[in-house]
Motif scaffolding. Structure first.
Motif, PDB file in Angstrom:
ATOM      1  N   ALA A  21      -7.739  12.078   2.784  1.00 34.44           N
ATOM      2  CA  ALA A  21      -7.067  12.230   4.077  1.00 34.44           C
ATOM      3  C   ALA A  21      -7.653  11.264   5.107  1.00 34.44           C
ATOM      4  N   VAL A  22      -8.972  11.183   5.167  1.00 30.12           N
ATOM      5  CA  VAL A  22      -9.607  10.329   6.182  1.00 30.12           C
ATOM      6  C   VAL A  22      -9.282   8.854   5.918  1.00 30.12           C
ATOM      7  N   VAL A  23      -9.244   8.463   4.642  1.00 28.85           N
ATOM      8  CA  VAL A  23      -8.877   7.080   4.317  1.00 28.85           C
ATOM      9  C   VAL A  23      -7.444   6.789   4.766  1.00 28.85           C
ATOM     10  N   LEU A  24      -6.524   7.714   4.463  1.00 25.03           N
ATOM     11  CA  LEU A  24      -5.124   7.506   4.862  1.00 25.03           C
ATOM     12  C   LEU A  24      -4.964   7.480   6.377  1.00 25.03           C
ATOM     13  N   ILE A  30      -4.017   1.455  11.167  1.00 24.72           N
ATOM     14  CA  ILE A  30      -3.836   0.005  11.018  1.00 24.72           C
ATOM     15  C   ILE A  30      -2.344  -0.347  11.114  1.00 24.72           C
ATOM     16  N   PHE A  31      -1.508   0.409  10.399  1.00 26.54           N
ATOM     17  CA  PHE A  31      -0.061   0.143  10.480  1.00 26.54           C
ATOM     18  C   PHE A  31       0.447   0.375  11.895  1.00 26.54           C
ATOM     19  N   GLY A  32      -0.087   1.407  12.552  1.00 23.58           N
ATOM     20  CA  GLY A  32       0.324   1.694  13.924  1.00 23.58           C
ATOM     21  C   GLY A  32      -0.034   0.544  14.859  1.00 23.58           C
ATOM     22  N   LEU A  33      -1.222  -0.035  14.663  1.00 23.47           N
ATOM     23  CA  LEU A  33      -1.628  -1.156  15.512  1.00 23.47           C
ATOM     24  C   LEU A  33      -0.717  -2.363  15.281  1.00 23.47           C
ATOM     25  N   ALA A  61       2.000   7.696   6.157  1.00 18.40           N
ATOM     26  CA  ALA A  61       0.551   7.873   6.010  1.00 18.40           C
ATOM     27  C   ALA A  61       0.106   9.074   6.841  1.00 18.40           C
ATOM     28  N   MET A  62       0.686   9.214   8.041  1.00 13.00           N
ATOM     29  CA  MET A  62       0.319  10.343   8.895  1.00 13.00           C
ATOM     30  C   MET A  62       0.699  11.672   8.249  1.00 13.00           C
ATOM     31  N   ALA A 102       0.349   8.804  -7.180  1.00  2.97           N
ATOM     32  CA  ALA A 102       1.715   8.679  -6.670  1.00  2.97           C
ATOM     33  C   ALA A 102       1.728   8.001  -5.301  1.00  2.97           C
ATOM     34  N   VAL A 103       0.786   8.380  -4.432  1.00  2.51           N
ATOM     35  CA  VAL A 103       0.718   7.760  -3.109  1.00  2.51           C
ATOM     36  C   VAL A 103       0.470   6.260  -3.265  1.00  2.51           C
ATOM     37  N   GLY A 104      -0.431   5.908  -4.190  1.00  2.52           N
ATOM     38  CA  GLY A 104      -0.710   4.493  -4.431  1.00  2.52           C
ATOM     39  C   GLY A 104       0.540   3.737  -4.842  1.00  2.52           C
ATOM     40  N   ILE A 105       1.302   4.317  -5.771  1.00  3.16           N
ATOM     41  CA  ILE A 105       2.517   3.639  -6.250  1.00  3.16           C
ATOM     42  C   ILE A 105       3.535   3.498  -5.123  1.00  3.16           C
TER      43      ILE A 105
END
Lengths: 471, 224
Positions: A21-24, A30-33, A61-62, A102-105
């Protein structure tokens, strides 16, 4: 504390979920920025990493990291509640590995493939293209499968422990509702009004109903852990909160049906019930203040305590006040689809859900790092706490101003056309607001880095004894 | 059946309170069980009402209903005008008008807008634009964009097209060739068939009765 120093296997699994969770969370920022910078420099990464891709990843991601945080919370507190190891631990671990892969893919596909042709292959394997629930169909089924495993683990553990009462039955029914409502988002229809009707079943009934109840459960557990709040008081409050959240939130869904082609009665129903939606949030603030006062702010886990108290204020301000600002149809006719919604979303998600997850992680860290009991405290978490709150308001306030400008210039005066949109975007209240938002976004990211450092280090060094136990 | 919002609202609240009150007779209000009854009854009542209203709404929003037109609406001129009775802007469906130079049968029109919806989803349009006001705010709202004066005043001469539908279609396939503003739409590899389908969808969507949203679309002298 019961079983000092010994972790249930289920709690170790919770730590995996929280780590992911913390990594995501970091990826979300980063995407938000990137996308907030694209508001200032539209040419930035144009054609390589378009705004649509960045926003999709920012949102998903959120959603995922918040869900992983909640799942971690369930796996952390469930064995404490039932005083036994969870049933189906292997299933739980398998589900974790599957969802991580799955999230990675899915992220890989979103980054590299991005879009597809107008056919079923796209919906099943690339994107569903429906805001918030863009995940391709196969991943949707995976999400339901993972939640079914969690539901099974919760129910089976409760069953074995013979403890279906109190907070646990609220959790059980709420998990069932979470699974059920998600299924409403898994179909295709060419009728966009019908599409949006069911789409909101997922989006609204998750975020404004079932998630609120789920964090109600989690907050109750955190309060028990950090303040020793009596179970009877928490249960009474939790039921009242469920009554108010579901009682107002289910038909409050109507505020999303104003303009999608649904019948006119939704204007009245949605306006009325969503005006009542802040009620449970006010109750939570009252509860938090009362509880903190009763304990004279005495706790052995200050970071968790501060975050959980802020949770009630953040939820009330973000979801309650910022939500109410534009919920009445007379206002929403002009404010709908402007940055006011974005302002509301940013503050509400942070206040209601981010704060809960951070508080839970600190609660767990106390048990892991200070196995013989003791106070969890330090300097860095204070800077992080204050910095996060300042920067989230720094993001929310300019978005609100930009939204007001859009409401007036683009909608009320301009009549919402393409040119009216551009006129709105060119207004200094919008243009400059976007720069402020980006600046506070960077500050928010720095706070995130500080949070990660603090989570890695807090509790490892002994705390100054004079400064403990009371503020 | 015509349902009034006030009746529905009062009905669900009164039903919740009366049923809950019956179950909590004799219980102390400080007892958690007292509120557990309210929580269960309140959730069940509200969800049942939502379920019933859902059936009613879906019926009123089906293709060919008063609110959501049949896909064959693309064969007609679509407008947007003020309705003094409802005190809001409503779509108007006028005389027949060829779409891409032909009249579309019911089956063809249905296939066209199905493809259009798939195209809109496959390109993630909602992550920049809003549709019916929902989506992202990086690009203009598309709810009534078929009626946007800019297609005639700016895009038609820019792409050199005869009709509005051709202009939109050409523009969608190569948005990067035509400067519109500093925030530009990327090329989403939309082919000719998909572009026509999207245009059809935009026309169909502009004919949905959205309870007056967006207000006075395209009627402002201050924003052409």
């Amino acid at each position: 504390m019961k079983n000092p120093g010994i972790l249930y296997e289920s709690q170790k699994l919770a730590l995996w979920y929280w780590a992911l969770a913390v990594v995501l969370f970091g990826f979300q920022l980063i995407f938000g920025l990137i996308i907030s910078y694209q508001y200032l420099q539209p040419e930035f990464l144009h054609k390589i990493f378009n705004f649509s891709v960045g926003r999709l990843l920012h949102l998903n991601a959120m959603i995922l990291w918040l869900l992983f945080g909640f799942i971690g919370g369930i796996y952390w507190f469930l064995p404490l509640e039932t005083q036994r190891e969870i049933v189906g631990l292997f299933l739980g671990k398998m589900a974790f590995v599957l969802i991580a892969v799955a999230v990675g893919i899915v992220v890989g596909v979103f980054l590299l493939v991005q879009i597809g042709k107008a056919d079923w292959v796209t919906l099943w394997f690339i994107t569903e293209g429906r805001e918030y629930i863009e995940a391709p169909r196969w991943a949707d089924i995976g999400i339901v499968a993972v939640f079914s495993i969690i539901f099974f683990n919760v129910l089976a553990t409760i069953w074995k422990a013979q403890k279906l009462k109190g907070i646990l039955w609220v959790l059980t029914l709420d998990l069932l509702a979470i699974i059920g409502f998600y299924i409403a988002g898994m179909f295709f229809t060419p009728n966009i009004s019908v599409d949006q009707f069911w789409w909101w079943w997922v989006v609204h009934l998750w975020v404004e109903a079932t998630w609120e109840v789920l964090v109600g459960v989690l907050v109750a557990w955190v309060l028990m852990a950090v303040l020793d709040t009596p179970r009877k008081i928490l249960e009474g409050w939790l039921y009242l909160e469920v009554f108010l959240v579901f009682g107002t939130g289910i038909l409050g869904l109507g505020h999303h049906y104003f303009w999608i082609g649904a019948p006119e009665y939704w204007l009245g129903i949605g306006g009325f019930f969503s005006a009542l939606e802040p009620l449970p949030l006010v109750a939570m603030v009252v509860h938090a203040v009362y509880d903190a006062g009763m304990h004279r702010l005495t706790t052995t886990n200050k970071p968790a305590f501060f975050w959980i108290v802020f949770q009630s204020f953040g939820n009330f301000l973000g979801a309650g006040v910022w939500g109410f600002m534009h919920t009445l149809p007379q206002i929403n006719l002009y404010s709908h689809g402007t940055q006011i919604t974005a302002a509301h979303g940013h503050l509400a998600f942070f206040g209601a859900y981010v704060a809960t997850n951070i508080a839970m992680i600190y609660t767990a860290l106390q048990k892991i790092r200070l196995s013989k009991g003791g106070n969890l405290d330090g300097r860095l978490w204070r800077w992080t706490f204050v910095g996060f709150i300042l920067s989230i308001f720094g993001i929310t306030a300019p978005l609100t101003v930009a939204g007001f400008a859009q409401t007036f210039i683009e909608r009320a005066v301009g009549g919402s056309t393409w040119q009216a949109y551009i006129n709105g975007q060119l207004h200094p209240w919008v243009k400059e607001a976007m720069a402020w938002r980006f600046g506070f976004g960077i500050m928010f990211f720095i706070c995130y880095l500080m949070l990660v450092i603090d989570l890695c280090t807090i509790g490892k060094q002994p705390v100054d004894k004079e400064n403990t136990h009371c503020l | 059946m015509q349902l009034g919002w006030l009746e529905i609202t009062l009905f669900s609240i009164v039903l919740t309170i009366v049923v809950s009150a019956l179950f909590v007779r004799g219980k102390n209000w400080l007892d958690p069980g007292f509120w557990a009854v309210f929580a269960l009854v309140g959730s069940l009542v509200m969800f049942s009402v939502l379920w019933l209203l859902t059936f009613d709404s879906l019926k009123k929003m089906s293709f060919g209903s008063k609110r959501v037109p049949s896909p064959t609406v693309i064969n007609h001129r679509v407008g947007y005008s003020y309705d003094p009775d409802r005190k809001m802007f409503v779509p108007t469906i006028g005389e027949e008008e060829l779409f891409f130079g032909k009249k579309w049968s019911e089956k063809e029109a249905f296939q066209l807008i199905t493809k259009g919806k798939l195209a809109i989803q496959s390109r993630n349009c909602m992550d920049c634009h809003t549709l019916l006001g929902n989506g992202a705010y990086f690009a203009p709202d598309l709810t009534k964009s078929w009626l946007d004066p800019k297609w005639d005043t700016m895009i038609k001469p820019m792409v050199g097209a005869e009709t509005k539908e051709e202009a939109i279609s050409k523009w969608l396939q190569n948005p990067e060739y035509y400067a519109t503003w500093q925030r530009r739409m990327p090329n989403l590899k939309i082919d000719d068939q998909e572009a026509r389908a999207i245009v059809g969808y935009l026309k169909f969507m502009s004919a949905i009765d959205t309870n007056g949203f967006p207000d006075h679309f395209g009627q402002s002298a201050l924003a052409y």
